[in-house]
Design a protein around this motif. Structure first.
Motif, PDB file in Angstrom:
ATOM      1  N   GLU A 108      -4.692  -1.396  12.605  1.00 50.22           N
ATOM      2  CA  GLU A 108      -4.446  -0.344  11.622  1.00 50.22           C
ATOM      3  C   GLU A 108      -2.981  -0.337  11.185  1.00 50.22           C
ATOM      4  OE1 GLU A 108      -4.981   4.533  11.317  1.00 50.22           O
ATOM      5  OE2 GLU A 108      -4.836   3.559  13.269  1.00 50.22           O
ATOM      6  N   ASP A 109      -2.081  -0.460  12.149  1.00 53.28           N
ATOM      7  CA  ASP A 109      -0.654  -0.465  11.821  1.00 53.28           C
ATOM      8  C   ASP A 109      -0.275  -1.724  11.048  1.00 53.28           C
ATOM      9  OD1 ASP A 109      -0.372   1.929  13.092  1.00 53.28           O
ATOM     10  OD2 ASP A 109       0.549   1.120  14.906  1.00 53.28           O
ATOM     11  N   TRP A 110      -0.910  -2.850  11.376  1.00 54.04           N
ATOM     12  CA  TRP A 110      -0.586  -4.090  10.662  1.00 54.04           C
ATOM     13  C   TRP A 110      -1.024  -4.009   9.203  1.00 54.04           C
ATOM     14  CZ3 TRP A 110       3.000  -7.235  11.561  1.00 54.04           C
ATOM     15  CH2 TRP A 110       3.040  -8.503  10.980  1.00 54.04           C
ATOM     16  N   ALA A 111      -2.151  -3.342   8.960  1.00 50.51           N
ATOM     17  CA  ALA A 111      -2.587  -3.126   7.572  1.00 50.51           C
ATOM     18  C   ALA A 111      -1.585  -2.242   6.840  1.00 50.51           C
ATOM     19  CB  ALA A 111      -3.976  -2.493   7.559  1.00 50.51           C
ATOM     20  N   TRP A 112      -0.995  -1.276   7.549  1.00 49.69           N
ATOM     21  CA  TRP A 112       0.037  -0.412   6.952  1.00 49.69           C
ATOM     22  C   TRP A 112       1.261  -1.241   6.591  1.00 49.69           C
ATOM     23  CZ3 TRP A 112       4.856   0.618   9.332  1.00 49.69           C
ATOM     24  CH2 TRP A 112       5.632   1.604   8.701  1.00 49.69           C
ATOM     25  N   TRP A 113       1.694  -2.142   7.467  1.00 50.95           N
ATOM     26  CA  TRP A 113       2.804  -3.046   7.149  1.00 50.95           C
ATOM     27  C   TRP A 113       2.523  -3.773   5.829  1.00 50.95           C
ATOM     28  CZ3 TRP A 113       7.410  -4.982   9.396  1.00 50.95           C
ATOM     29  CH2 TRP A 113       7.745  -4.501  10.659  1.00 50.95           C
ATOM     30  N   SER A 114       1.341  -4.345   5.739  1.00 56.40           N
ATOM     31  CA  SER A 114       0.977  -5.115   4.549  1.00 56.40           C
ATOM     32  C   SER A 114       0.983  -4.244   3.301  1.00 56.40           C
ATOM     33  CB  SER A 114      -0.401  -5.750   4.751  1.00 56.40           C
ATOM     34  OG  SER A 114      -0.799  -6.468   3.599  1.00 56.40           O
ATOM     35  N   ASP A 115       0.465  -3.020   3.410  1.00 56.90           N
ATOM     36  CA  ASP A 115       0.446  -2.113   2.263  1.00 56.90           C
ATOM     37  C   ASP A 115       1.869  -1.759   1.818  1.00 56.90           C
ATOM     38  OD1 ASP A 115      -2.286  -2.155   2.284  1.00 56.90           O
ATOM     39  OD2 ASP A 115      -2.525  -0.179   3.207  1.00 56.90           O
ATOM     40  N   CYS A 116       2.764  -1.539   2.778  1.00 57.54           N
ATOM     41  CA  CYS A 116       4.168  -1.251   2.425  1.00 57.54           C
ATOM     42  C   CYS A 116       4.799  -2.437   1.705  1.00 57.54           C
ATOM     43  CB  CYS A 116       4.973  -0.914   3.676  1.00 57.54           C
ATOM     44  SG  CYS A 116       4.550   0.645   4.477  1.00 57.54           S
ATOM     45  N   TRP A 117       4.479  -3.648   2.169  1.00 56.62           N
ATOM     46  CA  TRP A 117       5.050  -4.850   1.559  1.00 56.62           C
ATOM     47  C   TRP A 117       4.584  -5.050   0.121  1.00 56.62           C
ATOM     48  CZ3 TRP A 117       7.946  -9.067   0.866  1.00 56.62           C
ATOM     49  CH2 TRP A 117       8.895  -9.384   1.836  1.00 56.62           C
ATOM     50  N   GLN A 118       3.440  -4.467  -0.225  1.00 57.30           N
ATOM     51  CA  GLN A 118       2.964  -4.624  -1.601  1.00 57.30           C
ATOM     52  C   GLN A 118       3.965  -4.043  -2.602  1.00 57.30           C
ATOM     53  OE1 GLN A 118       0.465  -6.471  -2.427  1.00 57.30           O
ATOM     54  NE2 GLN A 118      -0.396  -6.747  -0.381  1.00 57.30           N
ATOM     55  N   HIS A 119       4.711  -3.012  -2.202  1.00 53.89           N
ATOM     56  CA  HIS A 119       5.737  -2.460  -3.087  1.00 53.89           C
ATOM     57  C   HIS A 119       6.842  -3.483  -3.340  1.00 53.89           C
ATOM     58  CE1 HIS A 119       4.485   1.836  -3.299  1.00 53.89           C
ATOM     59  NE2 HIS A 119       3.913   1.565  -2.136  1.00 53.89           N
ATOM     60  N   VAL A 120       7.166  -4.280  -2.339  1.00 46.06           N
ATOM     61  CA  VAL A 120       8.174  -5.342  -2.509  1.00 46.06           C
ATOM     62  C   VAL A 120       7.654  -6.384  -3.491  1.00 46.06           C
ATOM     63  CG1 VAL A 120       9.652  -6.997  -1.318  1.00 46.06           C
ATOM     64  CG2 VAL A 120       8.862  -4.949  -0.104  1.00 46.06           C
ATOM     65  N   LEU A 121       6.402  -6.782  -3.312  1.00 44.65           N
ATOM     66  CA  LEU A 121       5.818  -7.785  -4.202  1.00 44.65           C
ATOM     67  C   LEU A 121       5.695  -7.253  -5.621  1.00 44.65           C
ATOM     68  CD1 LEU A 121       3.049  -9.281  -1.869  1.00 44.65           C
ATOM     69  CD2 LEU A 121       5.437 -10.010  -2.163  1.00 44.65           C
ATOM     70  N   ASP A 122       5.404  -5.943  -5.768  1.00 45.96           N
ATOM     71  CA  ASP A 122       5.408  -5.325  -7.104  1.00 45.96           C
ATOM     72  C   ASP A 122       6.794  -5.466  -7.748  1.00 45.96           C
ATOM     73  OD1 ASP A 122       2.783  -4.473  -6.809  1.00 45.96           O
ATOM     74  OD2 ASP A 122       3.309  -2.395  -6.362  1.00 45.96           O
ATOM     75  N   ALA A 123       7.831  -5.136  -6.963  1.00 46.99           N
ATOM     76  CA  ALA A 123       9.199  -5.188  -7.494  1.00 46.99           C
ATOM     77  C   ALA A 123       9.574  -6.599  -7.929  1.00 46.99           C
ATOM     78  CB  ALA A 123      10.185  -4.671  -6.445  1.00 46.99           C
ATOM     79  N   ALA A 124       9.062  -7.600  -7.211  1.00 47.55           N
ATOM     80  CA  ALA A 124       9.388  -8.995  -7.527  1.00 47.55           C
ATOM     81  C   ALA A 124       8.500  -9.555  -8.631  1.00 47.55           C
ATOM     82  CB  ALA A 124       9.251  -9.854  -6.274  1.00 47.55           C
ATOM     83  N   GLY A 125       7.443  -8.824  -8.988  1.00 48.91           N
ATOM     84  CA  GLY A 125       6.548  -9.320 -10.030  1.00 48.91           C
ATOM     85  C   GLY A 125       5.642 -10.442  -9.584  1.00 48.91           C
ATOM     86  N   VAL A 126       5.313 -10.496  -8.301  1.00 42.87           N
ATOM     87  CA  VAL A 126       4.436 -11.544  -7.771  1.00 42.87           C
ATOM     88  C   VAL A 126       2.994 -11.254  -8.176  1.00 42.87           C
ATOM     89  CG1 VAL A 126       3.597 -12.696  -5.685  1.00 42.87           C
ATOM     90  CG2 VAL A 126       5.983 -11.952  -5.835  1.00 42.87           C
ATOM     91  N   GLN A 127       2.308 -12.258  -8.734  1.00 46.97           N
ATOM     92  CA  GLN A 127       0.963 -12.076  -9.258  1.00 46.97           C
ATOM     93  C   GLN A 127      -0.076 -12.847  -8.439  1.00 46.97           C
ATOM     94  OE1 GLN A 127       0.341  -9.967 -11.831  1.00 46.97           O
ATOM     95  NE2 GLN A 127       2.536  -9.520 -11.744  1.00 46.97           N
ATOM     96  N   PRO A 128      -1.299 -12.327  -8.357  1.00 45.98           N
ATOM     97  CA  PRO A 128      -2.374 -13.093  -7.715  1.00 45.98           C
ATOM     98  C   PRO A 128      -2.488 -14.479  -8.345  1.00 45.98           C
ATOM     99  CG  PRO A 128      -3.106 -10.857  -8.210  1.00 45.98           C
ATOM    100  CD  PRO A 128      -1.766 -11.018  -8.874  1.00 45.98           C
ATOM    101  N   GLY A 129      -2.769 -15.473  -7.500  1.00 44.85           N
ATOM    102  CA  GLY A 129      -2.891 -16.835  -7.996  1.00 44.85           C
ATOM    103  C   GLY A 129      -1.622 -17.647  -7.877  1.00 44.85           C
ATOM    104  N   GLU A 130      -0.479 -16.984  -7.650  1.00 45.99           N
ATOM    105  CA  GLU A 130       0.764 -17.737  -7.433  1.00 45.99           C
ATOM    106  C   GLU A 130       0.762 -18.358  -6.044  1.00 45.99           C
ATOM    107  OE1 GLU A 130       4.567 -16.576  -9.260  1.00 45.99           O
ATOM    108  OE2 GLU A 130       3.741 -14.535  -9.326  1.00 45.99           O
ATOM    109  N   ARG A 131       1.772 -19.183  -5.783  1.00 42.65           N
ATOM    110  CA  ARG A 131       1.953 -19.794  -4.469  1.00 42.65           C
ATOM    111  C   ARG A 131       3.351 -19.456  -3.971  1.00 42.65           C
ATOM    112  NH1 ARG A 131      -1.019 -25.719  -5.460  1.00 42.65           N
ATOM    113  NH2 ARG A 131      -3.025 -24.791  -6.107  1.00 42.65           N
ATOM    114  N   ALA A 132       3.433 -19.109  -2.707  1.00 38.73           N
ATOM    115  CA  ALA A 132       4.698 -18.613  -2.159  1.00 38.73           C
ATOM    116  C   ALA A 132       5.085 -19.382  -0.904  1.00 38.73           C
ATOM    117  CB  ALA A 132       4.586 -17.121  -1.833  1.00 38.73           C
ATOM    118  N   MET A 133       6.298 -19.922  -0.890  1.00 34.89           N
ATOM    119  CA  MET A 133       6.838 -20.604   0.285  1.00 34.89           C
ATOM    120  C   MET A 133       7.548 -19.600   1.177  1.00 34.89           C
ATOM    121  SD  MET A 133       7.990 -22.873   2.403  1.00 34.89           S
ATOM    122  CE  MET A 133       7.517 -24.487   1.787  1.00 34.89           C
TER     123      MET A 133
END
Length: 437
Positions: A108-133
């Motif tokens: 449950e807490d790990w899913a919360w980590w991931s949800d919080c990180w989505q705000h970072v990815l929003d800020a960076a403009g990362v889109q589904p289908g991209e590839r990330a190193m």
């Protein structure tokens, strides 16, 4: 609870009053759930209020400090809420300021980590289908593990670079067509150096977004410009800590870090008076996590020094830390009466593209801090660096050129600040990076 991008955007547009109402509701829910089971906080908060009427009442509770969480040879976190079989992730802090702290998370807490990180990815403009190193070791340090989970959850192909050297990672970026790079600011610049050594033109690589974390620099104009210019990419900063969670994401204009205030309560106390900080005042930051029930943290003394700005006029209603994390409280030097942070010096040095690597060493003589700056300089002209430091800091600083490739390189947190002040008192020697993030 997983939310989509539009819902996250709506959260970032909440008013100050709405944010504080959500914070107190979540905090009371956290306390209601964990206090009956969490021995650490049941004892620590005994005698204090277990339900708060406002966020302001949080200050009546005691702060949590890093030494309280650290115990040598301990394999279980002191602040765990549930029995060990409820936890599915083991991590530990980087140990840059002492023995590593074990960090556990439930599913449950790990899913919360991931949800919080989505705000970072929003800020960076990362889109589904991209590839990330993801260019880090994938060891027990939290690093970009939660970013990995967030990327996969968003539908981004996560390209893991653990166990590879820098040249191999650059080649993997080329072969996979990765458009996003996640690493520390230090390592982003080191990869530039490796590419130059092997006559690899970074313009031919598809990277157009760089997300940095783990140390100050991502919100420093000079560091950002250096990374963006070399990679032909936009830089997004991120703030987080193993003990706390992924608490911050970069401002689109590069002005600093926003605290994710719907998941964290940030408190700021003036370094001068100890009272609640005013707008833009240099302050200590305390953080409370609101969604991590298996390993709660209440009023954590992060050790980070920041300048909070609430009235910043941006599209996001969350508090802005102007310039990001400015430094660590323990790292501040007082050189001939002037307060100096390693991050400030590094920002100045990053304005000189000919300076490939550097190291700062501070000692104490007769109760005075003494600073030496070593640089690998292609021009071998340290006087211009010393002049700029004197102009920008108001200090005469000794700058020495050292042979190229003689200073250490770092994949994770850069340890370019060597603090030998304690050894003068017989307490040993420490080397610090950008905090445990």
């Amino acid at each position: 609870m997983k939310v989509d991008e539009q819902a996250r955007k709506a959260l970032r547009l909440l008013s100050r009053e709405q944010i504080r109402a959500m914070q107190v509701e979540k905090l009371n829910g956290l306390l209601d759930r964990v206090l009956p089971h969490n021995e650490f906080y049941r004892q620590k908060l005994a005698g204090g209020p277990t339900r708060l009427g406002s966020v302001d009442e949080l200050a009546s509770l005691p702060a949590t400090t890093k030494p309280e969480l650290r115990a040598e040879q301990r394999t279980e976190p002191v602040n765990a809420t549930w029995p060990a079989d409820r936890y599915v992730h083991y991590h530990q802090t980087s140990g840059t300021s002492g023995y590593p702290i074990p960090v556990w998370d439930t599913a449950e807490d790990w899913a919360w980590w991931s949800d919080c990180w989505q705000h970072v990815l929003d800020a960076a403009g990362v889109q589904p289908g991209e590839r990330a190193m993801l260019a880090f070791s994938f060891g027990p340090f939290i690093g970009f593990w939660s970013a990995y989970a967030a990327l996969v959850g968003r539908g981004v192909m996560a390209v893991t670079g653990g166990g590879m050297n820098s040249l191999a990672r650059l080649e993997l970026i080329r072969r996979t067509g990765a458009t996003v790079l996640l690493c520390t600011p230090t390592y982003a610049l080191h990869m530039v150096e490796v590419a130059a050594e092997h006559s690899l033109n970074l313009d031919r690589l598809p990277i157009d977004k760089v997300i940095v974390a783990g140390e100050p620099g991502g919100s420093s104009a000079a560091t950002r410009e250096r990374i963006e210019s070399a990679w032909s990419a936009t830089v997004t900063d991120h703030g987080g800590a193993s003990e706390v969670g992924p608490w911050g994401f970069g401002d689109p204009e590069g002005q600093g870090l926003h605290v994710l205030e719907t998941e964290f309560i940030a408190e700021f106390y003036s370094t001068e008076t100890g009272e609640p900080a005013a707008e833009g005042e240099l302050s200590r930051m305390l953080l409370t996590s609101l969604g991590r029930h298996g390993l709660p943290i209440v009023r954590y003394e992060t050790g980070d020094l920041v300048r909070p700005v609430w009235d910043h006029g941006g599209d996001c209603g969350f508090v802005l830390l102007e310039g990001g994390v400015l430094g660590r409280a323990d790292d501040m030097m007082v050189v001939r009466g002037v307060n100096v942070f390693p991050s400030a010096i590094e920002s100045i040095l990053h304005g000189f593209p000919e300076v490939v690597e550097h190291r700062l060493t501070v000692t104490r003589e007769d109760e005075m801090d003494q600073l030496t700056v070593e640089i690998e300089d292609r021009l071998e002209h340290p006087e211009r660096i010393a002049s700029e430091l004197q102009l920008r800091l108001g200090l005469r600083v000794e700058v020495r050129c050292v042979p190229m490739m003689s200073l250490p390189r770092f994949e994770g947190k850069g340890r370019r600040f060597v603090d030998r002040r304690a050894s003068a008192s017989g307490r040993g020697q420490t080397a610090t990076g950008g905090g445990e993030a």
